[in-house]
Design a protein around this motif. Structure first.
Motif, PDB file in Angstrom:
ATOM      1  N   LYS A 285     -22.733  45.254  46.996  1.00 19.81           N
ATOM      2  CA  LYS A 285     -21.764  44.324  46.405  1.00 19.81           C
ATOM      3  C   LYS A 285     -21.663  44.492  44.891  1.00 19.81           C
ATOM      4  O   LYS A 285     -20.600  44.305  44.308  1.00 19.81           O
ATOM      5  CB  LYS A 285     -22.127  42.882  46.772  1.00 19.81           C
ATOM      6  N   THR A 286     -22.784  44.853  44.242  1.00 21.38           N
ATOM      7  CA  THR A 286     -22.731  45.097  42.799  1.00 21.38           C
ATOM      8  C   THR A 286     -21.852  46.315  42.523  1.00 21.38           C
ATOM      9  O   THR A 286     -21.032  46.304  41.602  1.00 21.38           O
ATOM     10  CB  THR A 286     -24.142  45.323  42.237  1.00 21.38           C
ATOM     11  N   GLY A 287     -22.010  47.350  43.339  1.00 16.13           N
ATOM     12  CA  GLY A 287     -21.186  48.554  43.183  1.00 16.13           C
ATOM     13  C   GLY A 287     -19.713  48.248  43.408  1.00 16.13           C
ATOM     14  O   GLY A 287     -18.852  48.640  42.615  1.00 16.13           O
ATOM     15  N   GLU A 288     -19.403  47.511  44.474  1.00 13.77           N
ATOM     16  CA  GLU A 288     -18.011  47.142  44.760  1.00 13.77           C
ATOM     17  C   GLU A 288     -17.420  46.329  43.610  1.00 13.77           C
ATOM     18  O   GLU A 288     -16.286  46.556  43.193  1.00 13.77           O
ATOM     19  CB  GLU A 288     -17.932  46.321  46.052  1.00 13.77           C
ATOM     20  N   GLY A 289     -18.223  45.380  43.114  1.00 12.07           N
ATOM     21  CA  GLY A 289     -17.760  44.537  42.016  1.00 12.07           C
ATOM     22  C   GLY A 289     -17.484  45.344  40.753  1.00 12.07           C
ATOM     23  O   GLY A 289     -16.502  45.109  40.053  1.00 12.07           O
ATOM     24  N   THR A 290     -18.361  46.312  40.469  1.00 15.14           N
ATOM     25  CA  THR A 290     -18.178  47.143  39.283  1.00 15.14           C
ATOM     26  C   THR A 290     -16.926  48.002  39.419  1.00 15.14           C
ATOM     27  O   THR A 290     -16.150  48.150  38.470  1.00 15.14           O
ATOM     28  CB  THR A 290     -19.408  48.039  39.065  1.00 15.14           C
ATOM     29  N   ALA A 291     -16.708  48.580  40.604  1.00 12.20           N
ATOM     30  CA  ALA A 291     -15.525  49.412  40.832  1.00 12.20           C
ATOM     31  C   ALA A 291     -14.253  48.579  40.635  1.00 12.20           C
ATOM     32  O   ALA A 291     -13.284  49.038  40.018  1.00 12.20           O
ATOM     33  CB  ALA A 291     -15.562  50.021  42.232  1.00 12.20           C
ATOM     34  N   ARG A 292     -14.272  47.348  41.130  1.00  8.37           N
ATOM     35  CA  ARG A 292     -13.105  46.468  40.947  1.00  8.37           C
ATOM     36  C   ARG A 292     -12.895  46.125  39.477  1.00  8.37           C
ATOM     37  O   ARG A 292     -11.760  46.081  38.994  1.00  8.37           O
ATOM     38  CB  ARG A 292     -13.281  45.178  41.749  1.00  8.37           C
ATOM     39  N   LEU A 293     -14.002  45.901  38.755  1.00 12.25           N
ATOM     40  CA  LEU A 293     -13.911  45.596  37.320  1.00 12.25           C
ATOM     41  C   LEU A 293     -13.257  46.757  36.566  1.00 12.25           C
ATOM     42  O   LEU A 293     -12.333  46.557  35.778  1.00 12.25           O
ATOM     43  CB  LEU A 293     -15.317  45.330  36.756  1.00 12.25           C
ATOM     44  N   VAL A 294     -13.726  47.986  36.818  1.00 15.41           N
ATOM     45  CA  VAL A 294     -13.159  49.141  36.124  1.00 15.41           C
ATOM     46  C   VAL A 294     -11.685  49.295  36.496  1.00 15.41           C
ATOM     47  O   VAL A 294     -10.842  49.561  35.640  1.00 15.41           O
ATOM     48  CB  VAL A 294     -13.944  50.432  36.457  1.00 15.41           C
ATOM     49  N   GLY A 295     -11.358  49.079  37.781  1.00 10.17           N
ATOM     50  CA  GLY A 295      -9.969  49.163  38.229  1.00 10.17           C
ATOM     51  C   GLY A 295      -9.093  48.151  37.501  1.00 10.17           C
ATOM     52  O   GLY A 295      -7.988  48.473  37.052  1.00 10.17           O
ATOM     53  N   GLN A 296      -9.604  46.940  37.338  1.00  5.34           N
ATOM     54  CA  GLN A 296      -8.820  45.906  36.648  1.00  5.34           C
ATOM     55  C   GLN A 296      -8.626  46.250  35.171  1.00  5.34           C
ATOM     56  O   GLN A 296      -7.533  46.110  34.634  1.00  5.34           O
ATOM     57  CB  GLN A 296      -9.520  44.546  36.769  1.00  5.34           C
ATOM     58  N   LEU A 297      -9.697  46.731  34.534  1.00  5.38           N
ATOM     59  CA  LEU A 297      -9.589  47.099  33.119  1.00  5.38           C
ATOM     60  C   LEU A 297      -8.595  48.248  32.946  1.00  5.38           C
ATOM     61  O   LEU A 297      -7.834  48.286  31.981  1.00  5.38           O
ATOM     62  CB  LEU A 297     -10.972  47.488  32.566  1.00  5.38           C
ATOM     63  N   LEU A 298      -8.615  49.188  33.903  1.00  2.00           N
ATOM     64  CA  LEU A 298      -7.675  50.311  33.845  1.00  2.00           C
ATOM     65  C   LEU A 298      -6.238  49.812  33.951  1.00  2.00           C
ATOM     66  O   LEU A 298      -5.363  50.205  33.174  1.00  2.00           O
ATOM     67  CB  LEU A 298      -7.989  51.300  34.978  1.00  2.00           C
ATOM     68  N   ARG A 299      -5.992  48.910  34.909  1.00  4.56           N
ATOM     69  CA  ARG A 299      -4.644  48.330  35.060  1.00  4.56           C
ATOM     70  C   ARG A 299      -4.219  47.611  33.790  1.00  4.56           C
ATOM     71  O   ARG A 299      -3.097  47.774  33.317  1.00  4.56           O
ATOM     72  CB  ARG A 299      -4.619  47.345  36.234  1.00  4.56           C
ATOM     73  N   GLU A 300      -5.133  46.818  33.225  1.00  4.39           N
ATOM     74  CA  GLU A 300      -4.811  46.093  31.986  1.00  4.39           C
ATOM     75  C   GLU A 300      -4.445  47.068  30.863  1.00  4.39           C
ATOM     76  O   GLU A 300      -3.484  46.855  30.143  1.00  4.39           O
ATOM     77  CB  GLU A 300      -6.009  45.239  31.551  1.00  4.39           C
ATOM     78  N   SER A 301      -5.240  48.133  30.752  1.00  2.00           N
ATOM     79  CA  SER A 301      -4.990  49.118  29.698  1.00  2.00           C
ATOM     80  C   SER A 301      -3.626  49.762  29.877  1.00  2.00           C
ATOM     81  O   SER A 301      -2.874  49.949  28.917  1.00  2.00           O
ATOM     82  CB  SER A 301      -6.057  50.217  29.722  1.00  2.00           C
TER      83      SER A 301
END
Lengths: 341, 341
Positions: B230-246
């Motif tokens: 779940k930590t890995g899944e959460g981190t992947a989602r975080l990076v995905g969100q930051l990428l979208r924001e950027s």
């Protein structure tokens, strides 16, 4: 003198920090000749620092036990000792973690009422801030009382670095229901609720809550915390690599990446471990901050920033008073168990 | 009937899979009226399937104990029972995980020699393939012998899905040195080395080795595995969100993202949990595959693919013979301990 790029990035990090914090002074321990050359290149660092010559250094391969036996007089030993004597408010190092923790525990001792110190780190979240997580590796195991102590220490750390008055605290578990997980975790939740410690306690959180930012402080034992931290770092690196591969996979992708470059650079900076560099070794009679060994100068400056914020905070008094409530509740529970016999 | 988008994506998933695997047949358990309407829209699914009407369904909120008492006759119960009776080679469901595991354990029982079943999942790696990780949540704790059983089961799973003849097996720990971590993990490593089980054993791995792909199989207890996953899944989602924001942060970033869109789409697909969907509930007398509740049709087809590969493999015989070596070594150790008394 510790870390992959020392002492260069240490002096550069001091220089960066000193420019925005002219009231902070530094004792820089290490090879005086090398440090002087570097200081001459960095005005702000030079003006803010006193170089303290050390006769030796502890290498990255030295074992903790060896560092304790032979470390006296080394730059790391002297830097820790400066906190012990009161010459410094805090120590920051990017050196050998095991040796650093061993020397810090030996010289500074654990705070009264704290059974074991813990290593606390920060994690970027979807909400834009950081989650404090501890323990991330100082102890392989932790019982319920130690987990509550970690919660108390992590909460004070979070308040000091974020300014949030009542940081939300969660216990890392495999589900949010009361009956989930190990006995120690269930008992820790019970203890927090019943001992009257002053915490804004959220309850259990799961692995994906770390990056979500569901709580400000995630509490766990050092085994689970270390694995969660490294799994998260590994996943972030994996996504970063896949992104790079995608954006160099053809001329169109490369053109798009070139145009979006400033935005991608900002993303990179946001994910750069340097910006949330600075793990805290909590629970000692003195402030001990650990920088990543691979940190660059601005990462090192961020670690200094953690030390500075903690040094100006009341984190120690907050921990002491909250730990006293816990001890009081434990004593009362023991007395009532005695009466019941 | 289970999962967020059932039964639609189940029938669509069957349809996708049936097109490329015309020799696979399906029993689709559930609401016959709804399923018939869906089958009429999906030729390949219809041709490959027999709809088996079920009088009821187990909702996502039903507890495992309740499912055991009242689940008989439900689509989930019937699907598991079809494996028990031999009517099906494997069961796939995106439904209530707790109820599914409870019914599967109750009806199919654990394989001889296996103390506890384990939940195994796959994780994309930097090497381009997948790491199998187990246990990711079936058991909160695991002793040394159970960890070795997980290693044996995970290795057979890895071989069946990857085709790799000798998958490399690692034990998840906080360091690679022999003296690191919990006693159970150190004893498990010793047992693997001394019991003569047939494993390509790498030793200890750390959290960041999962995404690196250092080994093909990462073995851990269900508490640590669940939190790492779940930590890995959460981190992947975080990076995905930051990428979208950027990439939506300004007109230039948007233009760049538009031009690089095909590459970014490919990245998204690579990171889509659907492509490595299909957790395996290992150690039972029957093949039990769990799809993510939020999987889409192609994700569901991927889970069917896991079931099909396992069903065509010799994973059961491999586990049985390796577990027998472990049992033999344990018996020999007990006998020699007895002689020494």
């Amino acid at each position: 003198m510790g870390g992959d790029h020392a002492p260069d990035i240490v002096v550069e990090g001091v220089d960066i920090f000193a420019r925005s914090h002219p009231d902070v002074r530094f004792l820089v321990h290490g090879d005086a000749a090398r440090l002087s050359v570097l200081m001459d290149k960095h005005d702000a660092a030079k003006a803010a620092s006193e170089v303290v010559p050390a006769e030796k250094m502890i290498g990255m391969e030295v074992k903790a036990s060896q560092a304790l036996r032979q470390g006296k007089g080394s730059s790391l030993w002297n830097a820790v000792q400066a906190v012990e004597t009161g010459a410094a408010h805090a120590v920051v190092s990017a050196g050998n973690t095991g040796a650093y923790m061993a020397i810090a525990m030996f010289r500074l001792r654990t705070m009264e009422g704290v059974h074991r110190p813990a290593l606390a780190t920060r994690w970027p979240t979807m909400k834009g801030g950081y989650t404090v997580m501890l323990d991330v590796g100082a102890n392989v195991e932790a019982d319920a009382e130690q987990l509550v102590e970690f919660a108390i220490m992590g909460e004070a750390f979070s308040r000091a670095v974020s300014g949030e008055a009542r940081p939300k605290v969660g216990l890392l578990n495999v589900g949010s229901e009361d009956q989930k997980g190990h006995e120690e975790i269930r008992n820790a939740a019970k203890l927090i609720r019943e001992a009257g410690v002053d915490l804004n306690f959220h309850g259990f959180v799961e692995g994906d809550d770390i990056a979500k930012g569901t709580v400000d402080v995630v509490v766990t034992d050092g085994f689970t915390g270390n694995i969660a931290l490294k799994t998260g770092e590994g996943t972030a690196r994996l996504v970063g690599q896949l992104l790079r591969e995608s954006l160099t996979s053809g001329p169109l992708a490369q053109l798009g990446a070139l145009i979006a470059y400033p935005a991608l650079r900002k993303l990179r900076k946001r994910m750069d471990p340097g910006t949330f560099n600075g793990a805290l070794f909590l629970g000692l009679n003195g402030l001990v901050v650990k920088s990543h060994g691979s940190a660059n100068a601005s990462g090192y400056a961020a670690a200094i920033g953690v030390a500075e914020k903690l040094a100006r905070s009341h984190y120690r008094e907050e921990i002491v008073s909250n730990i006293a409530r816990l001890a009081h509740a434990n004593a009362a529970a023991a007395a009532s168990a005695g009466n019941a016999d």
